[in-house]
Design a protein around this motif. Structure first.
Motif, PDB file in Angstrom:
ATOM      1  N   PRO A  38      -8.217   0.381   2.800  1.00  0.00           N
ATOM      2  CA  PRO A  38      -7.821   0.849   1.466  1.00  0.00           C
ATOM      3  C   PRO A  38      -6.394   0.430   1.105  1.00  0.00           C
ATOM      4  O   PRO A  38      -5.487   0.492   1.936  1.00  0.00           O
ATOM      5  CB  PRO A  38      -7.945   2.371   1.570  1.00  0.00           C
ATOM      6  CG  PRO A  38      -8.954   2.592   2.656  1.00  0.00           C
ATOM      7  CD  PRO A  38      -8.726   1.473   3.636  1.00  0.00           C
ATOM      8  N   LEU A  39      -6.219   0.051  -0.141  1.00  0.00           N
ATOM      9  CA  LEU A  39      -4.919  -0.431  -0.599  1.00  0.00           C
ATOM     10  C   LEU A  39      -3.838   0.644  -0.523  1.00  0.00           C
ATOM     11  O   LEU A  39      -2.687   0.341  -0.214  1.00  0.00           O
ATOM     12  CB  LEU A  39      -5.024  -0.988  -2.016  1.00  0.00           C
ATOM     13  CG  LEU A  39      -5.861  -2.258  -2.160  1.00  0.00           C
ATOM     14  CD1 LEU A  39      -5.943  -2.668  -3.622  1.00  0.00           C
ATOM     15  CD2 LEU A  39      -5.301  -3.383  -1.315  1.00  0.00           C
ATOM     16  N   PHE A  40      -4.192   1.901  -0.800  1.00  0.00           N
ATOM     17  CA  PHE A  40      -3.185   2.955  -0.712  1.00  0.00           C
ATOM     18  C   PHE A  40      -2.683   3.102   0.721  1.00  0.00           C
ATOM     19  O   PHE A  40      -1.494   3.330   0.942  1.00  0.00           O
ATOM     20  CB  PHE A  40      -3.719   4.293  -1.238  1.00  0.00           C
ATOM     21  CG  PHE A  40      -3.716   4.370  -2.735  1.00  0.00           C
ATOM     22  CD1 PHE A  40      -2.517   4.382  -3.438  1.00  0.00           C
ATOM     23  CD2 PHE A  40      -4.894   4.420  -3.448  1.00  0.00           C
ATOM     24  CE1 PHE A  40      -2.496   4.442  -4.825  1.00  0.00           C
ATOM     25  CE2 PHE A  40      -4.889   4.477  -4.830  1.00  0.00           C
ATOM     26  CZ  PHE A  40      -3.703   4.492  -5.519  1.00  0.00           C
ATOM     27  N   GLU A  41      -3.573   2.939   1.697  1.00  0.00           N
ATOM     28  CA  GLU A  41      -3.142   2.996   3.095  1.00  0.00           C
ATOM     29  C   GLU A  41      -2.254   1.799   3.429  1.00  0.00           C
ATOM     30  O   GLU A  41      -1.279   1.936   4.173  1.00  0.00           O
ATOM     31  CB  GLU A  41      -4.349   3.051   4.029  1.00  0.00           C
ATOM     32  CG  GLU A  41      -5.076   4.372   3.973  1.00  0.00           C
ATOM     33  CD  GLU A  41      -6.292   4.420   4.879  1.00  0.00           C
ATOM     34  OE1 GLU A  41      -6.466   3.528   5.736  1.00  0.00           O
ATOM     35  OE2 GLU A  41      -7.082   5.363   4.715  1.00  0.00           O
ATOM     36  N   LEU A  42      -2.572   0.647   2.879  1.00  0.00           N
ATOM     37  CA  LEU A  42      -1.755  -0.550   3.078  1.00  0.00           C
ATOM     38  C   LEU A  42      -0.346  -0.314   2.523  1.00  0.00           C
ATOM     39  O   LEU A  42       0.648  -0.621   3.177  1.00  0.00           O
ATOM     40  CB  LEU A  42      -2.405  -1.752   2.400  1.00  0.00           C
ATOM     41  CG  LEU A  42      -1.711  -3.086   2.570  1.00  0.00           C
ATOM     42  CD1 LEU A  42      -2.068  -3.680   3.933  1.00  0.00           C
ATOM     43  CD2 LEU A  42      -2.133  -4.039   1.474  1.00  0.00           C
ATOM     44  N   ARG A  97       4.182  -3.603  -5.801  1.00  0.00           N
ATOM     45  CA  ARG A  97       4.437  -2.992  -7.118  1.00  0.00           C
ATOM     46  C   ARG A  97       3.260  -3.243  -8.065  1.00  0.00           C
ATOM     47  O   ARG A  97       2.895  -2.379  -8.860  1.00  0.00           O
ATOM     48  CB  ARG A  97       5.731  -3.520  -7.716  1.00  0.00           C
ATOM     49  CG  ARG A  97       6.968  -2.848  -7.126  1.00  0.00           C
ATOM     50  CD  ARG A  97       8.239  -3.194  -7.867  1.00  0.00           C
ATOM     51  NE  ARG A  97       8.579  -4.617  -7.787  1.00  0.00           N
ATOM     52  CZ  ARG A  97       9.160  -5.195  -6.734  1.00  0.00           C
ATOM     53  NH1 ARG A  97       9.471  -4.475  -5.675  1.00  0.00           N
ATOM     54  NH2 ARG A  97       9.459  -6.478  -6.747  1.00  0.00           N
ATOM     55  N   GLN A  98       2.648  -4.413  -7.974  1.00  0.00           N
ATOM     56  CA  GLN A  98       1.491  -4.702  -8.817  1.00  0.00           C
ATOM     57  C   GLN A  98       0.293  -3.839  -8.419  1.00  0.00           C
ATOM     58  O   GLN A  98      -0.465  -3.378  -9.275  1.00  0.00           O
ATOM     59  CB  GLN A  98       1.107  -6.183  -8.726  1.00  0.00           C
ATOM     60  CG  GLN A  98       2.071  -7.087  -9.412  1.00  0.00           C
ATOM     61  CD  GLN A  98       2.240  -6.734 -10.865  1.00  0.00           C
ATOM     62  OE1 GLN A  98       1.276  -6.494 -11.590  1.00  0.00           O
ATOM     63  NE2 GLN A  98       3.463  -6.644 -11.319  1.00  0.00           N
ATOM     64  N   ILE A  99       0.123  -3.614  -7.110  1.00  0.00           N
ATOM     65  CA  ILE A  99      -0.958  -2.749  -6.649  1.00  0.00           C
ATOM     66  C   ILE A  99      -0.766  -1.335  -7.195  1.00  0.00           C
ATOM     67  O   ILE A  99      -1.705  -0.720  -7.691  1.00  0.00           O
ATOM     68  CB  ILE A  99      -1.010  -2.727  -5.100  1.00  0.00           C
ATOM     69  CG1 ILE A  99      -1.476  -4.087  -4.566  1.00  0.00           C
ATOM     70  CG2 ILE A  99      -1.928  -1.607  -4.603  1.00  0.00           C
ATOM     71  CD1 ILE A  99      -1.344  -4.258  -3.065  1.00  0.00           C
ATOM     72  N   LEU A 100       0.457  -0.835  -7.147  1.00  0.00           N
ATOM     73  CA  LEU A 100       0.737   0.524  -7.573  1.00  0.00           C
ATOM     74  C   LEU A 100       0.784   0.689  -9.092  1.00  0.00           C
ATOM     75  O   LEU A 100       0.298   1.693  -9.620  1.00  0.00           O
ATOM     76  CB  LEU A 100       2.062   1.001  -6.984  1.00  0.00           C
ATOM     77  CG  LEU A 100       2.075   1.220  -5.486  1.00  0.00           C
ATOM     78  CD1 LEU A 100       3.475   1.494  -4.992  1.00  0.00           C
ATOM     79  CD2 LEU A 100       1.123   2.330  -5.097  1.00  0.00           C
ATOM     80  N   GLY A 101       1.375  -0.278  -9.771  1.00  0.00           N
ATOM     81  CA  GLY A 101       1.623  -0.096 -11.198  1.00  0.00           C
ATOM     82  C   GLY A 101       0.736  -0.894 -12.115  1.00  0.00           C
ATOM     83  O   GLY A 101       0.679  -0.612 -13.313  1.00  0.00           O
ATOM     84  N   GLY A 102       0.062  -1.888 -11.596  1.00  0.00           N
ATOM     85  CA  GLY A 102      -0.739  -2.741 -12.455  1.00  0.00           C
ATOM     86  C   GLY A 102       0.132  -3.611 -13.328  1.00  0.00           C
ATOM     87  O   GLY A 102       1.336  -3.681 -13.176  1.00  0.00           O
ATOM     88  N   ARG A 103      -0.505  -4.283 -14.274  1.00  0.00           N
ATOM     89  CA  ARG A 103       0.227  -5.181 -15.165  1.00  0.00           C
ATOM     90  C   ARG A 103       0.536  -4.505 -16.463  1.00  0.00           C
ATOM     91  O   ARG A 103      -0.117  -3.752 -17.034  1.00  0.00           O
ATOM     92  CB  ARG A 103      -0.578  -6.443 -15.437  1.00  0.00           C
ATOM     93  CG  ARG A 103      -0.592  -7.325 -14.233  1.00  0.00           C
ATOM     94  CD  ARG A 103      -1.382  -8.543 -14.490  1.00  0.00           C
ATOM     95  NE  ARG A 103      -2.586  -8.374 -13.681  1.00  0.00           N
ATOM     96  CZ  ARG A 103      -3.686  -9.013 -13.839  1.00  0.00           C
ATOM     97  NH1 ARG A 103      -3.806  -9.866 -14.782  1.00  0.00           N
ATOM     98  NH2 ARG A 103      -4.701  -8.830 -13.064  1.00  0.00           N
TER      99      ARG A 103
END
Length: 103
Positions: A38-42, A97-103
């Motif tokens: 999972p990306l949040f774990e990453l 930052r892109q994973i967390l905030g998007g574009r």
């Protein structure tokens, strides 16, 4: 290779004399998540300083846009080690930052 487009969430990665463009697209992040978990774990591992070299190489590999002909994942990993983590931290931060905030 064309320059990274920050408006699209792309990051430029200078490795082994080449500029690679990383684009954390939906498809790229799904592929990374299937491999790395999972990306949040990453993101949590990265924030805790526990992101492995393998994790970083995997994330970068899946986010590569228009990889140069002949570039292999093994060569990408070698170039990452040659460059050093200090040089790559800003690029990793940009992708996170892109994973967390998007574009």
């Amino acid at each position: 290779m064309s320059a990274a487009n920050r408006a699209r969430g792309e990051a430029a990665l200078e490795l082994a004399g080449e500029t690679l463009r990383l684009r954390p697209s939906f498809a790229a992040l799904v592929a990374a998540e299937q491999e790395l978990g999972p990306l949040f774990e990453l993101v949590e591992r990265a924030a805790a300083g526990k992101l492995s070299l393998s994790d970083m190489a995997g994330l970068f590999w899946h986010c590569l846009a228009d990889a140069p002909e002949g570039l292999t994942r093994e060569r990408l990993g070698e170039a990452i080690v040659e460059a050093g983590l200090a040089k790559l931290s800003p690029v990793l931060g940009s992708i996170i930052r892109q994973i967390l905030g998007g574009r």
